[in-house]
Design a protein around this motif. Sequence first.
Motif, PDB file in Angstrom:
ATOM      1  N   ARG A  65       0.835  -1.217   0.000  1.00  0.00           N
ATOM      2  CA  ARG A  65       0.000   0.000   0.000  1.00  0.00           C
ATOM      3  C   ARG A  65       0.865   1.261   0.000  1.00  0.00           C
ATOM      4  O   ARG A  65       0.392   2.330  -0.345  1.00  0.00           O
ATOM      5  N   ARG A  66       2.129   1.108   0.371  1.00  0.00           N
ATOM      6  CA  ARG A  66       3.086   2.218   0.353  1.00  0.00           C
ATOM      7  C   ARG A  66       4.315   1.761  -0.436  1.00  0.00           C
ATOM      8  O   ARG A  66       5.275   1.231   0.145  1.00  0.00           O
ATOM      9  N   PRO A  67       4.311   1.943  -1.747  1.00  0.00           N
ATOM     10  CA  PRO A  67       5.361   1.386  -2.600  1.00  0.00           C
ATOM     11  C   PRO A  67       6.794   1.763  -2.212  1.00  0.00           C
ATOM     12  O   PRO A  67       7.680   0.901  -2.230  1.00  0.00           O
ATOM     13  N   ALA A  68       7.058   3.006  -1.857  1.00  0.00           N
ATOM     14  CA  ALA A  68       8.432   3.390  -1.510  1.00  0.00           C
ATOM     15  C   ALA A  68       8.899   2.644  -0.262  1.00  0.00           C
ATOM     16  O   ALA A  68      10.041   2.168  -0.199  1.00  0.00           O
ATOM     17  N   GLU A  69       8.033   2.510   0.718  1.00  0.00           N
ATOM     18  CA  GLU A  69       8.380   1.782   1.933  1.00  0.00           C
ATOM     19  C   GLU A  69       8.521   0.288   1.645  1.00  0.00           C
ATOM     20  O   GLU A  69       9.392  -0.379   2.202  1.00  0.00           O
TER      21      GLU A  69
END
Length: 193
Positions: A40-44
């Motif tokens: 849900r949070r691609p960078a993370e």
Amino acid sequence: MTEHYPLAELAGLPDDIRARILAVQEKAGFIPNVFLALARRPAEWRAFFAYHDALMEKEEGHLSKGDREMIVTATSAANRCLYCVVAHGALLRIYEKKPLVADQVAVNWRKADITPRQSAMLAFAMKVCDQSHAVDEADFAALHAHGFDDEDIWDITAITAFFGLSNRLASVTGMQPNAEFFLLGRLPRDKKV
């Protein structure tokens, strides 16, 4: 997963993340929920799995894949993380080729069927997990006596710390282990239940 943090839909993910998840599905036969939960949070997601892979898939050092999974299983049990105990316990059973070891390590690693070297490793990992502020030279000496060097001790520390983060994310989001994890490594591969 809780209603606050539902699993991501595979179709809506960036190409690189979707490709990695599909590769895992191809190898494992299923998609571990952690991949969709964190996506849900691609960078993370990218940062998480880059560090995960750097710690868990490295070839150098004196920690086997089984040792690494044993650290995760024991410290995740201390942190009461259902997802990581079940998922990494499955990997521990596979790597160690012992169908009971993950349950033993998760419940009471001091009574588990493990080597004295692994027991020393887990004693240190548990100290890092519960009282990292109290680590001292005696802890290093105990590990050195079992053949661990300072880089191995860094790895034990980093694995423990990284999965402390993972445990908390899994617990707060209500991440559930996939049903497939419960049987992995308990029966020979050719036997079906």
